[in-house]
Design a protein around this motif. Structure first.
Motif, PDB file in Angstrom:
ATOM      1  N   VAL A 273      29.527  18.344   2.036  1.00  0.00           N
ATOM      2  CA  VAL A 273      28.419  18.621   1.115  1.00  0.00           C
ATOM      3  C   VAL A 273      28.564  17.882  -0.206  1.00  0.00           C
ATOM      4  N   GLY A 274      29.770  17.410  -0.517  1.00  0.00           N
ATOM      5  CA  GLY A 274      29.949  16.644  -1.744  1.00  0.00           C
ATOM      6  C   GLY A 274      29.873  17.503  -2.988  1.00  0.00           C
ATOM      7  N   ALA A 275      29.908  16.832  -4.138  1.00  0.00           N
ATOM      8  CA  ALA A 275      29.914  17.531  -5.423  1.00  0.00           C
ATOM      9  C   ALA A 275      28.650  17.297  -6.233  1.00  0.00           C
ATOM     10  N   PHE A 276      27.799  16.374  -5.768  1.00  0.00           N
ATOM     11  CA  PHE A 276      26.635  16.007  -6.569  1.00  0.00           C
ATOM     12  C   PHE A 276      25.340  16.483  -5.906  1.00  0.00           C
ATOM     13  N   GLY A 277      25.324  17.771  -5.565  1.00  0.00           N
ATOM     14  CA  GLY A 277      24.141  18.320  -4.905  1.00  0.00           C
ATOM     15  C   GLY A 277      23.406  19.359  -5.717  1.00  0.00           C
ATOM     16  N   LYS A 278      24.097  20.025  -6.645  1.00  0.00           N
ATOM     17  CA  LYS A 278      23.489  21.114  -7.412  1.00  0.00           C
ATOM     18  C   LYS A 278      23.286  20.661  -8.858  1.00  0.00           C
ATOM     19  N   PRO A 279      22.032  20.376  -9.268  1.00  0.00           N
ATOM     20  CA  PRO A 279      21.788  19.907 -10.628  1.00  0.00           C
ATOM     21  C   PRO A 279      22.245  20.929 -11.673  1.00  0.00           C
ATOM     22  N   LYS A 280      22.758  20.417 -12.766  1.00  0.00           N
ATOM     23  CA  LYS A 280      23.206  21.274 -13.859  1.00  0.00           C
ATOM     24  C   LYS A 280      22.260  21.120 -15.041  1.00  0.00           C
ATOM     25  N   TYR A 281      21.816  22.254 -15.571  1.00  0.00           N
ATOM     26  CA  TYR A 281      20.930  22.256 -16.734  1.00  0.00           C
ATOM     27  C   TYR A 281      21.665  22.850 -17.930  1.00  0.00           C
ATOM     28  N   PRO A 282      21.366  22.359 -19.128  1.00  0.00           N
ATOM     29  CA  PRO A 282      22.025  22.909 -20.314  1.00  0.00           C
ATOM     30  C   PRO A 282      21.496  24.301 -20.646  1.00  0.00           C
ATOM     31  N   ASP A 283      22.343  25.084 -21.251  1.00  0.00           N
ATOM     32  CA  ASP A 283      21.961  26.440 -21.643  1.00  0.00           C
ATOM     33  C   ASP A 283      21.258  26.372 -23.001  1.00  0.00           C
ATOM     34  N   ILE A 284      19.974  26.029 -22.961  1.00  0.00           N
ATOM     35  CA  ILE A 284      19.172  25.878 -24.176  1.00  0.00           C
ATOM     36  C   ILE A 284      17.991  26.835 -24.107  1.00  0.00           C
ATOM     37  N   GLU A 285      17.793  27.561 -25.138  1.00  0.00           N
ATOM     38  CA  GLU A 285      16.700  28.532 -25.176  1.00  0.00           C
ATOM     39  C   GLU A 285      15.339  27.831 -25.116  1.00  0.00           C
ATOM     40  N   GLY A 286      14.426  28.392 -24.323  1.00  0.00           N
ATOM     41  CA  GLY A 286      13.040  27.940 -24.319  1.00  0.00           C
ATOM     42  C   GLY A 286      12.700  26.848 -23.325  1.00  0.00           C
ATOM     43  N   ARG A 287      13.595  26.545 -22.399  1.00  0.00           N
ATOM     44  CA  ARG A 287      13.299  25.462 -21.447  1.00  0.00           C
ATOM     45  C   ARG A 287      11.985  25.675 -20.717  1.00  0.00           C
ATOM     46  N   GLU A 288      11.669  26.925 -20.425  1.00  0.00           N
ATOM     47  CA  GLU A 288      10.457  27.229 -19.658  1.00  0.00           C
ATOM     48  C   GLU A 288       9.187  27.144 -20.504  1.00  0.00           C
ATOM     49  N   LEU A 289       9.314  26.993 -21.823  1.00  0.00           N
ATOM     50  CA  LEU A 289       8.142  26.993 -22.702  1.00  0.00           C
ATOM     51  C   LEU A 289       7.463  25.633 -22.799  1.00  0.00           C
ATOM     52  N   PHE A 290       8.212  24.564 -22.543  1.00  0.00           N
ATOM     53  CA  PHE A 290       7.694  23.211 -22.771  1.00  0.00           C
ATOM     54  C   PHE A 290       6.449  22.944 -21.928  1.00  0.00           C
ATOM     55  N   ARG A 291       5.378  22.472 -22.583  1.00  0.00           N
ATOM     56  CA  ARG A 291       4.104  22.238 -21.896  1.00  0.00           C
ATOM     57  C   ARG A 291       4.008  20.845 -21.286  1.00  0.00           C
ATOM     58  N   GLY A 292       4.902  19.964 -21.678  1.00  0.00           N
ATOM     59  CA  GLY A 292       4.908  18.640 -21.074  1.00  0.00           C
ATOM     60  C   GLY A 292       5.608  18.669 -19.727  1.00  0.00           C
ATOM     61  N   ARG A 293       6.105  17.535 -19.326  1.00  0.00           N
ATOM     62  CA  ARG A 293       6.749  17.433 -18.019  1.00  0.00           C
ATOM     63  C   ARG A 293       8.260  17.438 -18.190  1.00  0.00           C
ATOM     64  N   SER A 294       8.960  18.236 -17.398  1.00  0.00           N
ATOM     65  CA  SER A 294      10.419  18.299 -17.419  1.00  0.00           C
ATOM     66  C   SER A 294      10.964  17.866 -16.071  1.00  0.00           C
ATOM     67  N   VAL A 295      11.962  16.971 -16.080  1.00  0.00           N
ATOM     68  CA  VAL A 295      12.556  16.511 -14.823  1.00  0.00           C
ATOM     69  C   VAL A 295      14.059  16.397 -14.991  1.00  0.00           C
ATOM     70  N   HIS A 296      14.773  16.637 -13.906  1.00  0.00           N
ATOM     71  CA  HIS A 296      16.203  16.326 -13.854  1.00  0.00           C
ATOM     72  C   HIS A 296      16.338  14.993 -13.128  1.00  0.00           C
ATOM     73  N   THR A 297      17.284  14.174 -13.551  1.00  0.00           N
ATOM     74  CA  THR A 297      17.415  12.849 -12.936  1.00  0.00           C
ATOM     75  C   THR A 297      17.610  12.935 -11.421  1.00  0.00           C
ATOM     76  N   SER A 298      18.237  14.023 -10.946  1.00  0.00           N
ATOM     77  CA  SER A 298      18.520  14.131  -9.510  1.00  0.00           C
ATOM     78  C   SER A 298      17.300  14.486  -8.681  1.00  0.00           C
ATOM     79  N   THR A 299      16.210  14.914  -9.334  1.00  0.00           N
ATOM     80  CA  THR A 299      14.983  15.275  -8.600  1.00  0.00           C
ATOM     81  C   THR A 299      13.797  14.521  -9.191  1.00  0.00           C
ATOM     82  N   TRP A 300      13.979  13.254  -9.436  1.00  0.00           N
ATOM     83  CA  TRP A 300      12.960  12.420 -10.090  1.00  0.00           C
ATOM     84  C   TRP A 300      11.723  12.321  -9.201  1.00  0.00           C
ATOM     85  N   PRO A 301      10.552  12.715  -9.724  1.00  0.00           N
ATOM     86  CA  PRO A 301       9.334  12.674  -8.897  1.00  0.00           C
ATOM     87  C   PRO A 301       8.762  11.268  -8.772  1.00  0.00           C
ATOM     88  N   ASP A 302       8.184  10.995  -7.622  1.00  0.00           N
ATOM     89  CA  ASP A 302       7.628   9.668  -7.374  1.00  0.00           C
ATOM     90  C   ASP A 302       6.480   9.326  -8.315  1.00  0.00           C
TER      91      ASP A 302
END
Length: 648
Positions: A273-302
């Motif tokens: 399964v390797g070590a680079f399968g579960k994306p890590k997000y920083p513990d920052i307050e309000g991540r869910e509030l942002f109205r723009g687009r949020s992406v993690h590099t490991s799940t980059w949308p086409d």
């Protein structure tokens, strides 16, 4: 090694060979000359190369042009003669000659203990490794479940099949490739030379010295087809849990796939399964509030287009190092939020294509390919090991940990100051406050030049929170953004966490490990018979080199363990707890002497308790030695009826 060295094209165009040697790496050509002609004069002055600097391939060897011309002329003659049928004069150099040859080619002394490892890898690059043919074959009907069809899983499926094991691979994605399938962000690529980031037995024709994501994935798909991996793989299928059935001496693996929930039973279980399968997000307050687009590099949308966008990038590690230079030109603005600086090394051949004549040599002349790989391996492997050792008498260990390490600091500092000349503000921000190699060294793929762009801002103020409009800093400033990119890496210390694994005692691996994973040689775990973890705890190449090679060593060890079990007539094999404990005590003791246990900085190599459980503390030659052959006395073996088997 002999068989493949004698394979050559029937016809050869002298002009093609002439063009090839004109572009070739001189130190590598010298090694080809020694073996093809049998003349050891090429190991001595005036032909002996000077030592290269840093990660440079030292293409000219630091030699005068007339000497280079003489070497190229002799190599042209030798290669053409070989093509015409003249046998290689020294097809299999002994260990002593191999170390002398490598020493000459890199301009520094290689200890004699490396000879067997060099010979082993040279043999592997010639085709099927000899050690694999020496293993005891599995009993008829013996089965394996391999979790993951990335590099680890592909390697396991191929080599287990070679000793007669019936393999089923389970892969949650629709295609092979693992992390190289999932990660598709702009600029994604490898920071290890392509010819090292390769299976040792596969002759790859890489178009670039450092491959990008698409080239790596295409390579893996081609190898998978050659190895018949897709036929053995259940795609779009996830492993939910695995439990050891001690009465049946089998693993029961619960799957969820296109046909619903199923149970797969097998004699052994391989985690790839390797070590680079579960994306890590920083513990920052309000991540869910942002109205723009949020992406993690490991799940980059086409469909993500950054053209004209105000982009914020959180993180400045390996993925940021790639995505920022690749996207800054399109964005209206790019704000990079840095928590701590990284040491960055020059990247001599970033995005440079391998000239077609050189590709010809690497493709068609096995000796050139083998020695090119050996030289790359040495430069990127144990040459750095001494720089990682803490000298207790060294002053100011917040700056460097020994004299060699301090030399690296001076080199990296000079480099960044030259790249950012005239910008003392940026030099102050990007100069790390900890010793070199405390965090993974990154390679400069335009990073410093990107920081000089008018539309790029490097922010080192602490992030307070994420708001509807962007990112608020501790200073009170709010940076308005359209897109937030999380280049924050992966949860690499939580090994084998994607499914529940239950051992002989009925306890789960998570109950036993918590967040402190420990495995014998990073591979086997007490209470979990017939389980083998590839890319397990303390197996990542900490001081450089190729993860692929480390995995090949682990797979060799796994097959050696199984072969010893077959020899003993056993049905299950389990690592002894005392052996595992002693090994991990040795790992910890080694790390206490090394850079990653140094206080004053954070690194993903350590868990919440400060224990290093990602990086491998051993020299590459030590890792190769300890994985070459299993010591059967490290294990207990039982028959199908549960009777213990005497081992010695």
């Amino acid at each position: 090694m002999t068989s493949k060295q004698d394979l050559r094209p029937v016809d050869v165009d002298a002009a093609v060979v002439e063009a090839a040697v004109a572009d070739a790496n001189i130190p590598t050509l010298l090694m080809v000359l020694v073996q093809m002609t049998g003349d050891e004069k090429w190991l001595h002055a005036p032909y002996r190369p000077a030592r290269g600097k840093g990660l440079s391939e030292n293409d000219t060897g630091g030699l005068r042009e007339d000497v280079q011309d003489e070497i190229r002329s002799a190599a042209l003659e030798a290669i053409i003669a070989w093509h015409a049928g003249r046998p290689v004069a020294i097809p299999e150099p002994d260990d002593e000659l191999l170390t002398r040859m490598l020493s000459a080619s890199i301009g520094e002394e290689v200890p004699a203990e490396y000879g067997p490892m060099i010979a082993d890898d040279m043999a592997a690059t010639s085709g099927t490794p000899p050690w694999l043919a020496e293993q005891t074959r599995a009993p008829v009907g013996f089965t394996a479940t391999v979790i993951g069809a990335g590099i680890s899983g592909m390697l396991a499926a191929h080599q287990l099949s070679a000793i007669g094991i019936e393999v089923t691979v389970v892969e949650k994605a629709p295609r092979v490739g693992g992390t190289w399938w999932h990660n598709q962000y702009p600029g994604c690529g490898v920071d290890v030379p392509s010819y090292l980031y390769s299976f040792s037995t596969v002759n790859a024709d890489w178009p670039y010295y450092y491959a990008d994501r698409d080239q790596i994935h295409a390579y893996l798909e081609k190898v998978a087809e050659d190895w018949d991996v897709p036929r053995r793989t259940r795609f779009n299928t996830e492993v939910l849990a695995a439990r050891w059935d001690d009465e049946a001496k089998m693993w029961e693996v619960e799957l969820q796939g296109p046909d619903g929930r199923q149970t797969l039973r097998s004699n052994i279980l391989i985690s790839g399964v390797g070590a680079f399968g579960k994306p890590k997000y920083p513990d920052i307050e309000g991540r869910e509030l942002f109205r723009g687009r949020s992406v993690h590099t490991s799940t980059w949308p086409d469909d993500l287009d950054l053209a004209g966008q105000r982009v914020g990038v959180i993180g400045n590690g390996a993925s940021a190092m790639q995505v920022v230079p690749a996207t800054a030109g399109a964005a209206q603005s790019l704000t990079l939020f840095q928590r701590s600086a990284h040491w960055v090394a020059p990247f001599e051949k970033f995005r440079q294509p391998v000239p077609e004549p050189v590709r010809y040599l690497l493709r068609e002349v096995p000796l050139y390919r083998a020695w090119y790989r050996q030289r790359l391996a040495w430069v990127l492997n144990d040459t750095l090991y001494e720089a990682l050792q803490r000298d207790p008498d060294w002053p100011d260990q917040s700056r460097s940990i020994n004299a060699i390490n301090d030399g690296h600091r001076r080199f990296f500092t000079r480099y960044l100051e030259s790249e950012l000349e005239g910008r003392p503000d940026l030099i102050e921000k990007v100069t790390p406050r900890y010793p070199p190699f405390g965090k993974r060294i990154l390679l400069d793929n335009g990073w410093y030049r990107t920081l000089l762009r008018d539309n790029v801002e490097l922010v080192t103020d602490t992030i307070d929170s994420i708001t509807e409009k962007g990112i608020r800093l501790a200073s009170g400033r709010e940076v308005e953004l359209d897109v937030i990119v999380y280049a924050t890496g992966f949860d690499v210390v939580d090994f084998l966490s994607s499914f529940e694994l239950t051992g002989r005692s009925g306890r789960t691996l998570r109950q036993i490990w918590g967040d402190d994973a420990r495995a014998y040689i990073g591979t086997t775990v007490p209470d979990f018979p017939n389980l083998f973890c590839l890319y397990g705890p303390n197996t990542q190449a900490g001081h450089g080199g190729s993860l692929v090679y480390y995995l090949e060593c682990q797979m060799r060890y796994t097959i050696s363990v199984l072969s010893r079990m077959f020899d003993a007539g056993g049905a299950d094999i389990e690592c002894r707890a005392d052996v595992n404990d002693r090994y991990n005590d040795a790992v910890d003791a080694a790390h206490e002497r090394m850079i990653w246990s140094q206080p004053g900085f954070s690194t993903y190599y350590r868990n919440s308790k400060g224990r290093v459980l990602v990086a491998n503390p051993w020299r590459v030659v030590d890792w190769w030695s300890m994985t070459s052959k299993a010591n059967i006395s490290d294990y207990t073996i039982e028959t199908t009826s549960g009777e213990p088997v005497e081992v010695g």
